[in-house]
Design a protein around this motif. Sequence first.
Motif, PDB file in Angstrom:
ATOM      1  N   ASN A 152       0.815  -1.219   0.000  1.00 54.47           N
ATOM      2  CA  ASN A 152       0.000   0.000   0.000  1.00 54.47           C
ATOM      3  C   ASN A 152       0.845   1.265   0.000  1.00 54.47           C
ATOM      4  O   ASN A 152       0.611   2.192   0.772  1.00 54.47           O
TER       5      ASN A 152
ATOM      6  N   ASN B 142       2.090   4.800  -0.998  1.00 53.79           N
ATOM      7  CA  ASN B 142       1.493   6.017  -1.548  1.00 53.79           C
ATOM      8  C   ASN B 142       2.490   7.160  -1.389  1.00 53.79           C
ATOM      9  O   ASN B 142       2.865   7.507  -0.275  1.00 53.79           O
ATOM     10  N   TYR B 143       2.889   7.745  -2.532  1.00 49.80           N
ATOM     11  CA  TYR B 143       3.872   8.829  -2.532  1.00 49.80           C
ATOM     12  C   TYR B 143       3.192  10.108  -2.986  1.00 49.80           C
ATOM     13  O   TYR B 143       2.554  10.138  -4.037  1.00 49.80           O
ATOM     14  N   VAL B 144       3.324  11.170  -2.181  1.00 53.97           N
ATOM     15  CA  VAL B 144       2.728  12.465  -2.510  1.00 53.97           C
ATOM     16  C   VAL B 144       3.826  13.511  -2.523  1.00 53.97           C
ATOM     17  O   VAL B 144       4.598  13.638  -1.574  1.00 53.97           O
TER      18      VAL B 144
ATOM     19  N   ILE C 135       5.454   9.906   2.106  1.00 51.67           N
ATOM     20  CA  ILE C 135       5.277   8.535   1.647  1.00 51.67           C
ATOM     21  C   ILE C 135       4.628   7.762   2.780  1.00 51.67           C
ATOM     22  O   ILE C 135       5.072   7.816   3.924  1.00 51.67           O
ATOM     23  N   SER C 136       3.526   7.113   2.455  1.00 52.94           N
ATOM     24  CA  SER C 136       2.859   6.273   3.448  1.00 52.94           C
ATOM     25  C   SER C 136       2.847   4.844   2.922  1.00 52.94           C
ATOM     26  O   SER C 136       2.867   4.615   1.707  1.00 52.94           O
ATOM     27  N   PHE C 137       2.831   3.907   3.846  1.00 54.03           N
ATOM     28  CA  PHE C 137       2.904   2.497   3.460  1.00 54.03           C
ATOM     29  C   PHE C 137       2.435   1.631   4.621  1.00 54.03           C
ATOM     30  O   PHE C 137       2.298   2.098   5.743  1.00 54.03           O
TER      31      PHE C 137
ATOM     32  N   LYS D 113       9.584   7.148  -4.810  1.00 53.44           N
ATOM     33  CA  LYS D 113       8.741   5.984  -4.499  1.00 53.44           C
ATOM     34  C   LYS D 113       9.574   4.755  -4.152  1.00 53.44           C
ATOM     35  O   LYS D 113       9.051   3.656  -4.068  1.00 53.44           O
TER      36      LYS D 113
END
Length: 150
Positions: free
Chosen positions: A40, A42-44, A52-54, A140
């Motif tokens: 999961n 997610n790079y913003v 970056i969330s994961f 990412k």
Amino acid sequence: MLQWKTLREQQRSLKEQQIITQLEQKKFLDSRLPILELGNLNYVKTNQDREISFAITIKENYLQNLKITHNYPDDFIINIPYYISDVILPKEYVFHFGITFTLSPVFIEIEEYTGNTIIFDFEDAFGNKYQQHLIYKGGKNLFIHPPFRK
């Protein structure tokens, strides 16, 4: 002479049995090895801000005595989820993480190994200690290495 030959054959047989026993023990421990999996992602990217969330999921077996640390510099915000270290965590348990930082206006983001690592220390059901590293290389590029025995 026959006794000497018999003794050497017994020694060789004993060594072979010891090797087989060691291999079987390793196979057994490997079958109980907890494995963490990255998902999961997610790079913003907003101007110079990066987030970056994961998720990290326990994919194989359960683990215990988890300790999560990192070696990121102070200008990175590392969101480590709350967890209780001395409980048994089951297979498919999910942790949600985040890494936030801001690049200086004169910098561009490059993708390289900086040594920034989130470190997972844990034990299997038998108390064997393991460590697994999550490496962030920018953008990412986030990687989790296989666990290794300490």
